[in-house]
Scaffold this motif. Structure first.
Motif, mmCIF file in Angstrom:
data_model
loop_
_atom_site.group_PDB
_atom_site.id
_atom_site.type_symbol
_atom_site.label_atom_id
_atom_site.label_comp_id
_atom_site.label_asym_id
_atom_site.label_seq_id
_atom_site.Cartn_x
_atom_site.Cartn_y
_atom_site.Cartn_z
ATOM 1 N N LEU A 117 0.983 -1.079 0.351
ATOM 2 C CA LEU A 117 -0.060 0.290 -0.249
ATOM 3 C C LEU A 117 1.295 0.692 -0.229
ATOM 4 C CD1 LEU A 117 -2.997 -0.091 2.874
ATOM 5 C CD2 LEU A 117 -2.570 -0.322 0.153
ATOM 6 N N SER A 118 2.079 1.087 0.404
ATOM 7 C CA SER A 118 2.702 2.449 0.893
ATOM 8 C C SER A 118 3.407 2.763 0.151
ATOM 9 C CB SER A 118 3.868 1.992 2.348
ATOM 10 O OG SER A 118 4.783 1.371 1.829
ATOM 11 N N VAL A 119 4.165 1.429 -0.680
ATOM 12 C CA VAL A 119 4.127 1.385 -2.233
ATOM 13 C C VAL A 119 3.869 2.509 -3.308
ATOM 14 C CG1 VAL A 119 5.782 0.825 -4.106
ATOM 15 C CG2 VAL A 119 6.497 -0.104 -1.898
ATOM 16 N N ALA A 120 2.694 1.870 -3.330
ATOM 17 C CA ALA A 120 2.229 2.467 -4.202
ATOM 18 C C ALA A 120 0.889 3.493 -4.448
ATOM 19 C CB ALA A 120 0.381 1.445 -4.422
ATOM 20 N N ARG A 121 0.799 3.748 -2.635
ATOM 21 C CA ARG A 121 0.866 5.529 -2.295
ATOM 22 C C ARG A 121 2.099 6.707 -2.883
ATOM 23 N NH1 ARG A 121 -3.568 8.030 -2.594
ATOM 24 N NH2 ARG A 121 -3.323 9.662 -0.364
ATOM 25 N N ALA A 122 3.165 6.087 -2.786
ATOM 26 C CA ALA A 122 4.566 7.056 -3.049
ATOM 27 C C ALA A 122 4.915 7.205 -4.353
ATOM 28 C CB ALA A 122 5.081 6.155 -1.535
ATOM 29 N N HIS A 123 4.080 5.628 -5.618
ATOM 30 C CA HIS A 123 5.379 5.591 -6.422
ATOM 31 C C HIS A 123 5.995 5.618 -6.605
ATOM 32 C CE1 HIS A 123 1.316 6.971 -9.449
ATOM 33 N NE2 HIS A 123 1.078 6.723 -8.236
ATOM 34 N N ASP A 124 7.216 5.008 -5.315
ATOM 35 C CA ASP A 124 8.294 4.594 -4.763
ATOM 36 C C ASP A 124 8.411 3.164 -4.429
ATOM 37 O OD1 ASP A 124 10.933 7.011 -4.450
ATOM 38 O OD2 ASP A 124 10.904 4.890 -3.121
ATOM 39 N N PRO A 125 9.484 2.504 -4.823
ATOM 40 C CA PRO A 125 9.754 1.419 -3.657
ATOM 41 C C PRO A 125 10.143 0.845 -2.430
ATOM 42 C CG PRO A 125 11.338 1.579 -6.018
ATOM 43 C CD PRO A 125 10.611 3.160 -5.374
ATOM 44 N N LEU A 126 10.625 2.422 -2.315
ATOM 45 C CA LEU A 126 10.900 1.638 -1.151
ATOM 46 C C LEU A 126 9.687 2.113 -0.249
ATOM 47 C CD1 LEU A 126 14.874 3.495 -0.920
ATOM 48 C CD2 LEU A 126 13.625 1.247 -0.553
ATOM 49 N N GLY A 127 8.750 3.493 -0.727
ATOM 50 C CA GLY A 127 7.105 3.280 0.449
ATOM 51 C C GLY A 127 7.027 4.362 1.186
ATOM 52 N N VAL A 128 6.901 3.033 2.789
ATOM 53 C CA VAL A 128 6.899 4.328 4.348
ATOM 54 C C VAL A 128 8.546 4.348 3.934
ATOM 55 C CG1 VAL A 128 6.932 2.027 5.412
ATOM 56 C CG2 VAL A 128 6.074 3.544 6.205
ATOM 57 N N PHE A 129 9.557 3.794 3.460
ATOM 58 C CA PHE A 129 10.786 4.298 4.811
ATOM 59 C C PHE A 129 11.075 5.698 3.941
ATOM 60 C CE2 PHE A 129 10.852 -0.380 4.789
ATOM 61 C CZ PHE A 129 10.364 -0.838 5.603
ATOM 62 N N VAL A 130 10.222 6.327 2.956
ATOM 63 C CA VAL A 130 10.553 6.985 2.184
ATOM 64 C C VAL A 130 9.971 8.658 2.977
ATOM 65 C CG1 VAL A 130 10.839 8.799 0.146
ATOM 66 C CG2 VAL A 130 11.889 6.622 -0.254
ATOM 67 N N THR A 131 8.310 8.019 2.980
ATOM 68 C CA THR A 131 7.413 9.006 3.136
ATOM 69 C C THR A 131 6.853 8.798 4.193
ATOM 70 O OG1 THR A 131 5.706 7.352 3.039
ATOM 71 C CG2 THR A 131 5.985 8.998 0.752
ATOM 72 N N GLY A 132 6.938 7.376 5.696
ATOM 73 C CA GLY A 132 6.661 7.900 6.437
ATOM 74 C C GLY A 132 5.236 7.375 6.541
ATOM 75 N N ARG A 133 4.728 7.278 5.644
ATOM 76 C CA ARG A 133 2.714 6.717 5.806
ATOM 77 C C ARG A 133 3.041 5.655 4.684
ATOM 78 N NH1 ARG A 133 0.692 10.450 2.943
ATOM 79 N NH2 ARG A 133 2.276 10.814 1.965
ATOM 80 N N VAL A 134 1.767 4.997 5.391
ATOM 81 C CA VAL A 134 1.929 4.106 4.465
ATOM 82 C C VAL A 134 0.768 4.012 3.974
ATOM 83 C CG1 VAL A 134 0.010 1.679 4.785
ATOM 84 C CG2 VAL A 134 2.094 2.096 7.073
ATOM 85 N N TRP A 135 -0.296 5.298 4.543
ATOM 86 C CA TRP A 135 -1.710 5.772 3.699
ATOM 87 C C TRP A 135 -1.554 7.256 2.573
ATOM 88 C CZ3 TRP A 135 -4.465 3.026 0.394
ATOM 89 C CH2 TRP A 135 -5.719 3.255 -0.612
#
Ligand code: HEM
Length: 135
Positions: A117-135
């Protein structure tokens, strides 16, 4: 098909949430309550149907936004982790021998799902590790 981008995206997201929600409930049924209904045929077929809708909408979105797995790495991560999630899920609901192992696979599958989910929302392979957010 481009005209329906928003609708297709909504279908994709709704089926993602339905798929995750159904897995959450089935896993709770099996692992916490020792229930039999999560493996009943209608429940299994509901799960296959939701996942088919999810993937069909995903393929349509891919062609609309011209982004593809193995080209755009946020989608590569989604595809690979979707397979991991399905395998973990099948051990969580059925294949693992002990209740403790099933619970472990269940928690791991939920973590993988949240990461997708976090990868999808961020459009980034690192997802939550980049944004700090799951959604
Ligand atoms: C392998 C299968 C999948 C493919 C090829 C795929 C592809 C896509 C594409 C192309 C988009 C549109 C992005 C955009 O509008 O720019 C999208 C959005 C989205 N996908 Fe998937 N998807 C897949 C599986 C999943 C799974 C398993 C989840 C969740 C666990 C998920 C969650 C989402 C979410 C939440 C969005 C909306 C992201 C946003 O807000 O922009 N997808 N997906």
């Amino acid at each position: 098909m481009e005209d329906f981008y928003l609708q297709i995206r909504h279908v994709h997201i709704a089926s993602v949430l339905a798929s995750g929600g159904l897995f959450l409930l089935r896993g709770l049924g099996v692992n916490v309550f020792g229930a039999g209904w999560p493996m009943w045929a209608p429940v299994r077929y509901l799960s296959y149907t939701v996942d088919t809708v999810l993937l069909t909408a995903a393929l349509m979105l891919m062609t609309i936004v011209h982004q593809y797995p193995f080209v755009h790495h946020w989608l590569t991560v989604k595809v690979v982790l979707l397979v991991v999630y399905v395998v973990l899920g099948s051990f969580a609901l059925k294949r693992a021998k002990t209740r403790r192992a099933r619970l472990g696979f269940y928690l791991a599958a939920l973590l993988v799902f949240a990461f997708i989910l976090s990868v999808a929302r961020a459009h980034d392979p690192l997802g939550v590790f980049v944004t700090g957010r799951v959604w």
